[in-house]
Design an enzyme around this catalytic site. Sequence first.
Site, PDB file in Angstrom:
ATOM      1  N   GLN A  63     -20.037  75.204   1.477  1.00 50.97           N
ATOM      2  CA  GLN A  63     -20.033  76.451   1.138  1.00 50.97           C
ATOM      3  C   GLN A  63     -20.108  77.704   1.215  1.00 50.97           C
ATOM      4  OE1 GLN A  63     -18.826  76.147  -2.062  1.00 50.97           O
ATOM      5  NE2 GLN A  63     -18.906  73.796  -2.090  1.00 50.97           N
ATOM      6  N   LYS A 116     -12.235  74.762   2.711  1.00 53.21           N
ATOM      7  CA  LYS A 116     -12.980  75.166   1.142  1.00 53.21           C
ATOM      8  C   LYS A 116     -13.236  76.836   2.248  1.00 53.21           C
ATOM      9  CE  LYS A 116     -16.003  71.573  -0.508  1.00 53.21           C
ATOM     10  NZ  LYS A 116     -15.472  71.792  -1.442  1.00 53.21           N
ATOM     11  N   CYS A 127     -20.827  66.098  -8.105  1.00 52.46           N
ATOM     12  CA  CYS A 127     -21.241  65.097  -6.478  1.00 52.46           C
ATOM     13  C   CYS A 127     -23.008  65.685  -6.556  1.00 52.46           C
ATOM     14  CB  CYS A 127     -20.508  64.989  -5.100  1.00 52.46           C
ATOM     15  SG  CYS A 127     -18.317  64.888  -5.837  1.00 52.46           S
ATOM     16  N   ASP A 154     -26.019  71.439   5.695  1.00 50.40           N
ATOM     17  CA  ASP A 154     -24.407  70.843   5.338  1.00 50.40           C
ATOM     18  C   ASP A 154     -24.312  72.997   4.840  1.00 50.40           C
ATOM     19  OD1 ASP A 154     -22.085  71.173   3.175  1.00 50.40           O
ATOM     20  OD2 ASP A 154     -23.473  69.975   2.350  1.00 50.40           O
ATOM     21  N   HIS A 200     -25.457  68.242  -1.952  1.00 53.63           N
ATOM     22  CA  HIS A 200     -24.426  67.300  -2.534  1.00 53.63           C
ATOM     23  C   HIS A 200     -24.606  65.704  -2.616  1.00 53.63           C
ATOM     24  CE1 HIS A 200     -19.899  66.046  -1.823  1.00 53.63           C
ATOM     25  NE2 HIS A 200     -19.823  67.177  -2.969  1.00 53.63           N
TER      26      HIS A 200
END
Length: 413
Positions: A210, A233, A371, A207, A130
Amino acid sequence: MSSTLVEYKIDIQKIREEFPILDQQVNGKQLVYLDNAATNQKPQRVVDALVYHYQNDNANIHRGIHTLAERSTTAFEETRKAIQGFINSNEAEEIIFTKGTSESINLVASSWGRKFLNAGDEVLISTMEHHSNIVPWQMICEEKGAILKIMPINEAGEIVIEEVKKLLSEKTKMVAFNHASNTLGTVNPVKQITKMAHAVGAKVLVDGAQSTSHLEVDVKDLNVDFFAFSAHKMYGPTGLGVLYGKRDILEKMPPYQGGGEMIKDVSFEGTTYNDIPYKFEAGTPDIANVIAFKKAIEFIEELGKDNIAAYEHELLIYATEKLAAIEEVKIVGTAKDKVSVISFTVEGVHHFDLGMWLDAKGIAVRTGHHCTQPLMEHFCIEGTARASFSVYNTHEEIDAFVKALKDIISKFK
Ligand code: PMP
């Protein structure tokens, strides 16, 4: 993609009752919300916790000695402890509140990067990152004369481990990559890459934007140095995120921002900084959202990650099979291990038109580059449409989505 189905215990109707937002018409049609990778909906208990806080407890935290300040401080710090348990970190002090994944990564790039990166050092990221896990590294590499290197991916959208081996060297100081891709759904082998990075002395930032609402995350087991994620999220409030970092590394890092809360003593001659995590939490934090976030974590823990993962995997397979059967549809991202995200293009229909037509039928999907422009470039496309599922989605909603998609395709023929 693995098609093995696992048993789950989920009462979908009961879950949906917690999300009144889902029960509405959009453009005269029943809403089908399939934009969960962008942000997912909030259960009523999260909304109630926000309202309760403002109606009963609102006060600034930490330095107040009055009752409301104590209540707010206690509730705020309880969320920190809940997150510690949720990701299994050693201590609550290793949990830093931020605005989101983006700010968490910026914090590490700015603070750790400014202190520990030197000219000629290398930072390794992947093709599927991202922009939040690209741009902060570009900025700090430019400032320090460090070099940004890219882990390549294969056609399925998986990191090519053999190539990672070749890219890693004693020059590599940071390896930063996502746990799961927001565009492809790919789940990356965090443990394996972390082990390889540590073997050359590099630090690892993952990261987790998700992954935290879909997969089991145990930072001790993964052995990552930093783990970043966003509350919104994972059924929690917007504008709130977390940075996990190992204590010994966080303690060596300079503050990210200056202000109240992050200090021990201030004089015009100089300032001493607070201990972690407060050293990295300048100013009044998003108190109400932090407090409400605990309810989102409880929601996930009550359902159980195994149940959520098994149910969402079933939805993923169901939708993938239906989409793959449509001649004009091409799925982008066919990794063996995926979270419930499906990106696709449709021959003869621009993804923006597709998004608009689906919205006219009450169906919310995301369209564009998500993104991840370098990833789009890799696949030689401008963008995709993306359907992503949360635990409240149903097989009937996927049927409605697929039917709407077929109708639209037939109109464009
Ligand atoms: N990384 C990934 C993989 C994401 O999906 C997102 C959100 N789309 C981000 C980072 C940024 O998260 P936030 O906007 O909450 O900072």
